[in-house]
Design an enzyme around this catalytic site. Structure first.
Site: not given
Ligand code: AMP
Length: 279
Positions: A27-28, A31, A33-34, A152, A155, A188
């Site tokens: 979802m942008g 960071h 993690g992404h 997540d 999810q 995020s």
């Molecule tokens: P989001 O943009 O929050 O929907 O996350 C997109 C993907 O990045 C999802 O599969 C999240 O689980 C993963 N994600 C978000 N934060 C982290 C993190 N700190 N470490 C690893 N993966 C992450």
């Protein structure tokens, strides 16, 4: 890197991706993690597609859909530097029509924990992921892998189940949680936190580390571990849940080493944060 905004354009740009595609839906407000997901996708596939879409159907009434950070310029630069081949940034009208069929999360696992606090959230998540995977798979590459974070965890479990239940031709890859030096899981939504709330947010990982410490000492009763986590969290956060589940999200009374996920969800100020650790 090519940036596309419509489904048709994406389908046209994936036409020549015959070998393996690594797909990272986000979802942008990207960071580290992404970026770790993108790097892994890059290592394991010949082409990488990233999507950035703040999916309206997974936000409930009154949630932070409007406030959710949107930073498409810096995000696209991050993707370009990470070696992404195609960045998909669709509009809502490109993804959704009127009076559509939506995917329903499973009645039990889809409506406990985050699915209970955010009833209907996972219907939206599964619907958009089903759409995205179908688009990327349109030309049937030899292999499609989709990367999701263990951050997540529910999810990830539900998407893995959907792919299995619906006989979809995609491998779901779960990736490790990326944290900052203080242990805070990157998210995020951390952007919403004040400096003071950042300190409170640290209690989530602190409570998880305390749980691991107890488990390593042989304390396996989840009630006992949960009570000591609660003590830490209640200092300054409002707990939504502390839960112990197996890899399939069935609730556990005793920790099973190698098959347990400990999860927490808390309100820090007005921000809802989640974290977990896999034992
Ligand atoms: P989001 O943009 O929050 O929907 O996350 C997109 C993907 O990045 C999802 O599969 C999240 O689980 C993963 N994600 C978000 N934060 C982290 C993190 N700190 N470490 C690893 N993966 C992450």
């Amino acid at each position: 890197m090519i940036i596309v905004h419509s489904v048709e354009e994406l389908i046209s740009h994936t036409q020549n991706m015959r070998d393996s595609i690594g797909f990272v839906p986000t979802m942008g407000a990207l960071h580290e993690g992404h970026i770790s997901l993108i790097k892994r996708a890059k290592e394991e596939n010949s082409k990488v597609v990233v999507s950035i879409f703040v999916n309206p159907t997974q936000f409930l009434e009154g949630e932070d859909f409007d406030a959710y950070p949107r930073q498409s310029l810096s995000d696209s630069e991050i993707c370009r530097l990470a070696g992404v081949d195609v960045l998909f940034m669709p509009t809502s009208t490109s993804m959704y029509g009127e009076d559509e069929i939506s995917i329903f999360a499973p009645p039990i696992r889809g409506f406990i924990l985050d699915g209970s606090s955010r009833a209907g959230h996972f219907n939206g998540v599964l619907t958009v992921v089903m759409k995205l995977l179908n688009i990327i798979n349109f030309h049937k590459p030899q292999k499609l892998r989709a990367y999701f974070g263990k951050k997540d965890a529910q999810q990830l479990a539900l998407i893995t189940q959907m792919v299995k239940d619906y006989f979809m031709s995609v491998e779901i890859v779960g990736c490790e949680i990326v944290r900052d030096k203080s242990g805070l899981a990157l998210s995020s939504r951390n952007a919403y936190l004040t400096t003071q709330e950042m300190q409170k947010a640290l209690l989530l990982s602190k409570s998880l580390y305390e749980a691991v410490k107890l488990i390593m000492q042989g304390v396996l009763e989840t009630k006992i571990v949960s009570a000591s986590m609660e003590k830490i969290l209640l200092e300054t956060t409002k707990i939504d849940y502390i839960a112990f589940v197996d890899r399939e999200f069935k609730q556990l009374q005793r920790v099973e080493i190698g098959n347990t996920i400990i999860l927490v969800a808390c309100m820090v100020g007005s921000t809802r944060l989640i974290d977990n650790i896999w034992i």
